[in-house]
Enzyme design. Structure first.
Site, PDB file in Angstrom:
ATOM      1  N   CYS A   2       0.937  -1.231  -0.012  1.00  0.00           N
ATOM      2  CA  CYS A   2       0.032   0.049   0.169  1.00  0.00           C
ATOM      3  C   CYS A   2       1.112   1.195  -0.013  1.00  0.00           C
ATOM      4  O   CYS A   2       2.116   1.105   0.599  1.00  0.00           O
ATOM      5  CB  CYS A   2      -1.161   0.038   1.209  1.00  0.00           C
ATOM      6  N   ARG A  27       3.812  -0.150  -4.692  1.00  0.00           N
ATOM      7  CA  ARG A  27       3.579  -0.800  -3.543  1.00  0.00           C
ATOM      8  C   ARG A  27       2.250  -1.446  -3.336  1.00  0.00           C
ATOM      9  O   ARG A  27       2.056  -2.109  -2.199  1.00  0.00           O
ATOM     10  CB  ARG A  27       3.568   0.350  -2.235  1.00  0.00           C
ATOM     11  N   TRP A  73      -2.683  -2.399  -1.804  1.00  0.00           N
ATOM     12  CA  TRP A  73      -2.370  -4.211  -1.686  1.00  0.00           C
ATOM     13  C   TRP A  73      -3.206  -4.819  -0.872  1.00  0.00           C
ATOM     14  O   TRP A  73      -2.964  -4.705   0.199  1.00  0.00           O
ATOM     15  CB  TRP A  73      -0.858  -4.379  -1.438  1.00  0.00           C
ATOM     16  N   ASN A  99      -1.693   2.120   5.808  1.00  0.00           N
ATOM     17  CA  ASN A  99      -0.731   0.708   5.216  1.00  0.00           C
ATOM     18  C   ASN A  99      -0.212  -0.229   6.160  1.00  0.00           C
ATOM     19  O   ASN A  99       0.317   0.344   7.367  1.00  0.00           O
ATOM     20  CB  ASN A  99       0.604   1.612   4.589  1.00  0.00           C
ATOM     21  N   GLY A 100      -0.674  -1.375   6.169  1.00  0.00           N
ATOM     22  CA  GLY A 100      -0.371  -2.282   7.447  1.00  0.00           C
ATOM     23  C   GLY A 100      -1.553  -3.053   7.790  1.00  0.00           C
ATOM     24  O   GLY A 100      -2.361  -3.468   6.835  1.00  0.00           O
ATOM     25  N   GLU A 484      17.565 -17.657  -8.160  1.00  0.00           N
ATOM     26  CA  GLU A 484      16.943 -16.137  -8.285  1.00  0.00           C
ATOM     27  C   GLU A 484      16.361 -16.088  -9.713  1.00  0.00           C
ATOM     28  O   GLU A 484      15.538 -15.378 -10.045  1.00  0.00           O
ATOM     29  CB  GLU A 484      18.284 -15.319  -8.345  1.00  0.00           C
ATOM     30  N   LYS A 488      12.752 -14.833 -10.897  1.00  0.00           N
ATOM     31  CA  LYS A 488      12.639 -13.736 -11.751  1.00  0.00           C
ATOM     32  C   LYS A 488      11.498 -14.214 -12.984  1.00  0.00           C
ATOM     33  O   LYS A 488      10.573 -13.449 -13.225  1.00  0.00           O
ATOM     34  CB  LYS A 488      13.809 -13.375 -12.531  1.00  0.00           C
ATOM     35  N   GLU A 491       7.883 -14.792 -11.286  1.00  0.00           N
ATOM     36  CA  GLU A 491       7.217 -13.598 -10.691  1.00  0.00           C
ATOM     37  C   GLU A 491       6.729 -12.707 -11.766  1.00  0.00           C
ATOM     38  O   GLU A 491       5.569 -11.949 -11.578  1.00  0.00           O
ATOM     39  CB  GLU A 491       7.798 -12.865  -9.630  1.00  0.00           C
ATOM     40  N   HIS A 507      17.690 -36.575  -7.550  1.00  0.00           N
ATOM     41  CA  HIS A 507      16.918 -37.187  -6.412  1.00  0.00           C
ATOM     42  C   HIS A 507      15.520 -36.643  -6.569  1.00  0.00           C
ATOM     43  O   HIS A 507      14.775 -36.626  -5.603  1.00  0.00           O
ATOM     44  CB  HIS A 507      17.427 -36.427  -5.086  1.00  0.00           C
ATOM     45  N   LYS A 606       5.970  -4.220  -4.256  1.00  0.00           N
ATOM     46  CA  LYS A 606       7.637  -4.007  -3.876  1.00  0.00           C
ATOM     47  C   LYS A 606       7.856  -4.148  -2.502  1.00  0.00           C
ATOM     48  O   LYS A 606       8.910  -4.775  -2.174  1.00  0.00           O
ATOM     49  CB  LYS A 606       7.835  -2.744  -4.518  1.00  0.00           C
TER      50      LYS A 606
END
Ligand code: M6R
Length: 611
Positions: A2, A27, A73, A99-100, A484, A488, A491, A507, A606
């Site tokens: 947010c 955000r 968000w 925000n929270g 990573e 990438k 996402e 395995h 983010k």
């Protein structure tokens, strides 16, 4: 998560809020809304992005020189018009953006329902608005005191801006856990989740601390904590310019940030390496250097991409400084009962410095006696304030939700720290130390060379853009790079991808391999090269498609792989910094070809300021 922005002063608030929301949209982008105060209060909000909000307010009254805006968000309640912020209390006495997460909102909601309150949304924020109003009406106190009293009852995290139509011209801001910056102008104030919405108006800022409440109007600013102790605002000068937050010639922030990496890594080591390449200086950890030298163990806590950087750090610290390292997901670590003591060094890595789980992990070990360092990209962030010492990555603001340049700058810091500690602990001979520093400063030029390969990588992307799964394999220091690379891809393109240590393939994951599965292998010239060659053979024997990242001049893998991407030769310690670049570019182009929103992938934000 947010983004919040607010203004009080003599200017028209609307353009400041809209531009601010556009900058904060990284955000969260589930809904957007504004409240404008001009004698009366106009609230406009809708599901969707800031551009949908702009469309909504066309031909509406957008006057007012006090206002607040929010980009959401979603946590409590689906993305919808009615769950969009701002939220108004039942009797219209308070308007709130948040925000929270208010963790005890269900309990508070029940209590308020029993007192006759009804709710128009599913959000925890509306509960808070009503809680404040209830205190205000029942206790007959000022708006500011009602906010402070209500906040003493709240469990959870908040960055808040509150207005009361009964006290127009005033905004109340409060923070706990979620960031809030106040921009200080001449008889005007700006509030925002980060400094980007305010940089063209002022470079003077105050970072609110946890449990602080600021009352702001054209007349000035009063700062207290929620328990009524008066606080002195500490005004800082920020160093951020419009160019830093502009996409420039690039179609997406992510592409811009990928291309910035030669420069951002140079910025990371600027002023930290002696001209004669004989020494590394890290000013931020000088005061605790004796503790670092004597550390018996390093524990690194982080999330997501920063956790991958931490895994690279594990290899580097063990190899060059000979200190045992444990790498922990901050989100797991914080709920265990970890054994940490005064001989440990805890390093928290976070681009934003605001990740809730990483901050909670830091708080958990505060009383252990361990030395706590932060590696962080955002000056003044919570992490930088809650650690004993630290090193800024100086990568410059990263706006694309997918982390790219922050990752390589985090690794650059870890590399410098590992070499420096190796030298100080006398386990890395001076000649090797110098040679490694020399190699490190070649990295930006080598990255520039890789970036020239973009067209080739784009072609490879066009071959694989429609796949549904992908596997990434690496060994040793390149295993975290495989993780990573997979992160990438998944996402931003929504292709399922997994990173594995190549030797683990037998395995289990080898069962996945058939002619439809692309396998990205990190097969550069290092101590694992021969073993990677065997792994590639195993993939090819099962008709898997191999995209190999190889060192320039490689002949062996070239013959076996379906596609190769060459990177310049480099010392093994530095290969993560080079080999991740083609993986970032590959993911970017695949996502663009699939029509995905690269900078704002679905469901993500983010800065993960809630757990
Ligand atoms: O700000 P942080 O580095 O603490 O963020 C941690 C993760 O949320 C972050 O790295 C995330 O995984 C990336 N956006 C992925 O690209």
């Amino acid at each position: 998560m947010c983004g919040i922005v607010a203004y009080v002063g003599d200017r028209t608030a609307y353009p400041i809020l809209i531009k601010g929301l556009q900058r904060l949209e990284y955000r969260g982008y589930d809904s957007a809304g504004i409240a404008l105060m001009n004698g009366k209060t106009n609230i406009y909000k809708c599901k969707g992005k800031v551009k949908d909000l702009e469309h909504l307010v066309k031909d509406q009254d957008i006057s007012g020189s006090v206002g607040m805006g929010h980009t959401r968000w979603a946590t409590h309640g689906e993305p919808s018009d009615r769950n969009a912020h701002p939220h108004q209390s039942m009797n219209g006495k308070f308007i709130v953006i948040h925000n929270g997460i208010i963790e005890n909102y269900a309990h508070l909601k029940k209590e308020l329902t029993n007192r006759g309150y009804s709710f128009n949304s599913d959000t925890d924020t509306e509960v808070l608005a009503n809680l404040i109003e209830n205190v205000y009406l029942e206790q007959k106190v000022s708006a500011e005191l009602a906010v402070r009293l209500a906040l003493t009852r709240v469990v959870g995290a908040y960055g808040l801006v509150i207005s009361s139509p009964e006290e127009p011209g005033m905004l109340i801001a409060a923070r706990k856990g979620s960031p809030l910056v106040i921009g200080v102008g001449d008889k005007e104030y700006f509030l925002a989740s980060d400094a980007t919405p305010i940089i063209e108006y002022t470079d003077q800022v105050i970072y609110l601390n946890d449990e602080e409440v600021a009352v702001i109007s054209r007349q000035g600013l009063d700062l207290k904590n929620i328990y009524n102790d008066t606080k002195t605002p500490e005004i800082k000068t920020i160093n951020l310019s419009i160019e830093n937050i502009d996409k420039g010639e690039y179609e997406h922030y992510m592409l811009k940030e990928i291309h910035e990496q030669s420069n951002s890594i140079t910025e990371t080591f600027r002023g930290r390496i002696a001209m004669d390449e004989s020494k590394i200086f890290l000013g931020g950890i000088l005061d605790v250097m004796h503790k670092l030298i004597d550390a018996k163990r390093i524990v690194i806590v982080a999330c997501g991409t920063s956790w991958h950087a931490a895994l690279v750090g594990e290899y580097l610290f063990e190899e060059y400084a000979r200190i045992p390292v444990e790498v922990e997901y901050a989100s797991e670590f914080r709920y265990r009962n970890p054994i940490v003591d005064k001989d440990d060094l805890v390093i928290a890595i976070s681009q934003s410095g605001e990740t809730a789980d990483t901050l909670a992990a830091v708080r958990l070990v505060k009383d252990s006696g361990a030395t706590i360092l932060g590696i962080c990209n955002v000056a003044g962030s919570s992490l930088s304030r809650e650690t004993h010492a630290g090193v800024y990555t100086h990568a410059g603001i990263e706006i694309g939700v997918a982390s790219t340049k922050a990752f390589t700058s985090q690794i650059t810091v870890l590399t410098m720290m590992a070499f420096l500690l190796g030298n100080k602990r006398q386990v890395l001979p001076a000649a090797d130390y110098k040679a490694l520093i020399h190699e490190l400063i070649q990295v930006p030029d080598k990255i520039a060379e890789i970036l020239k390969e973009e067209k080739n990588i784009e072609k490879i992307a066009s071959i694989y853009k429609d796949v549904t799964n992908a596997l990434y394999l690496g060994r040793g220091i390149l295993f975290p790079v495989a993780l990573e690379g997979a992160l990438k891809l998944k996402e931003i393109s929504y292709i399922h991808a997994e990173g594995y240590p190549a030797a683990e393939m037998k395995h289990g994951p080898i069962a996945l391999i058939d002619e439809s599965l692309p396998v990205v292998v990190l097969a550069v010239q290092d101590r694992s090269y021969e073993k990677m060659v065997s792994n590639i053979q195993e993939v090819k024997a099962r008709k898997g498609k191999v995209i190999a990242i190889v060192s320039k001049g490689d002949k062996v893998v070239k013959k076996m792989a379906d596609q190769v991407i060459e990177i310049p030769n480099c010392h093994e310690a530095l290969s993560p910094l080079l080999s991740v670049i083609p993986l970032q570019i590959l993911s970017y182009h695949i996502a663009v070809m699939r029509g995905c929103n690269v900078d704002q992938p679905r469901n993500l934000a983010k800065s993960v300021t809630v757990e």
